[in-house]
Design a protein around this motif. Structure first.
Motif, short mmCIF file in Angstrom:
data_model
loop_
_atom_site.label_atom_id
_atom_site.label_comp_id
_atom_site.label_asym_id
_atom_site.label_seq_id
_atom_site.Cartn_x
_atom_site.Cartn_y
_atom_site.Cartn_z
N UNK A 270 0.75 -1.22 0.11
CA UNK A 270 -0.18 -0.05 -0.16
C UNK A 270 0.88 1.33 0.02
N UNK A 271 2.17 1.12 0.12
CA UNK A 271 3.18 2.16 0.29
C UNK A 271 2.55 3.19 1.50
N UNK A 272 2.07 2.48 2.60
CA UNK A 272 1.59 3.37 3.77
C UNK A 272 2.37 2.76 5.07
N UNK A 273 2.55 3.66 5.99
CA UNK A 273 2.98 3.29 7.27
C UNK A 273 1.79 2.97 8.22
N UNK A 274 1.83 1.83 8.88
CA UNK A 274 0.63 1.57 9.83
C UNK A 274 1.06 2.15 11.07
N UNK A 275 -0.01 2.35 12.12
CA UNK A 275 0.13 2.70 13.23
C UNK A 275 0.73 1.46 14.21
#
Length: 174
Positions: free
Chosen positions: A45-50
């Motif tokens: 997703x090219x995102x950082x998770x919490x």
């Protein structure tokens, strides 16, 4: 008493001891940027998770201050059966997108990085000529509430000689 703790993380380890052990074992402590990527970055997703598993807290995916925790801030809605540390790898459903286990909760983990205010340099860290600069801990621990025991939170800075019953480490390899 350490009976039955063979599979639990090592705690009460200073940064200096953790760095020396990793070097002895043929590795090193990860930089803060390396730790954070392994804990929360999703290549798909090219995102950082919490949290390592996503953006919503789930107390069944990590060891945090739940029903068994001896502190007033415990979350009585979750019972994992552990009063403090859990055996390493006890929460496979809490793995990060990279497959890293225990990146949220269980024990705070030392990084090689010198504590700097955000934004920090992703190429940070392993150089510290005198070895006295404050270091970064990541991941939260068994005695923390949900908003602390998350991959997105960095700790307050700590001296390399600091030791506590909820602080451990992991080694990285080149």
């Amino acid at each position: 008493d350490l009976t039955g703790r063979d599979e639990h993380p090592v705690v009460l380890v200073s940064w200096s001891d953790a760095a020396a052990y990793c070097e002895w074992a043929g590795g090193r402590l990860p930089t803060e940027a390396e730790w954070e990527k392994a804990a929360r970055w999703d290549e798909v997703t090219q995102e950082a998770h919490t949290y390592p598993w996503g953006n919503t807290f789930d107390g069944t995916r990590l060891n945090f201050c739940d029903e068994n925790c001896p502190f007033d801030w415990k979350d009585v809605a979750v019972d994992d059966g552990y009063e403090d540390t859990a055996p390493v790898g006890s929460y496979p459903d809490g793995s990060s997108p990279y497959g890293a286990l225990d990146m949220g909760g269980n024990v705070w983990e030392w990084t090689a990085s010198i504590y700097e205010p955000y934004p920090y340099d992703p190429g940070d860290g392993r150089e510290n000529p005198n070895g006295t600069a404050a270091k970064v801990l990541r991941g939260g621990s068994w005695l923390n509430m949900d908003y602390v025991a998350r991959a997105a939170l960095r700790s307050f800075n700590r001296s390399p000689t600091f030791r506590l019953f909820n602080v451990g480490f992991r080694c990285a390899q080149e």
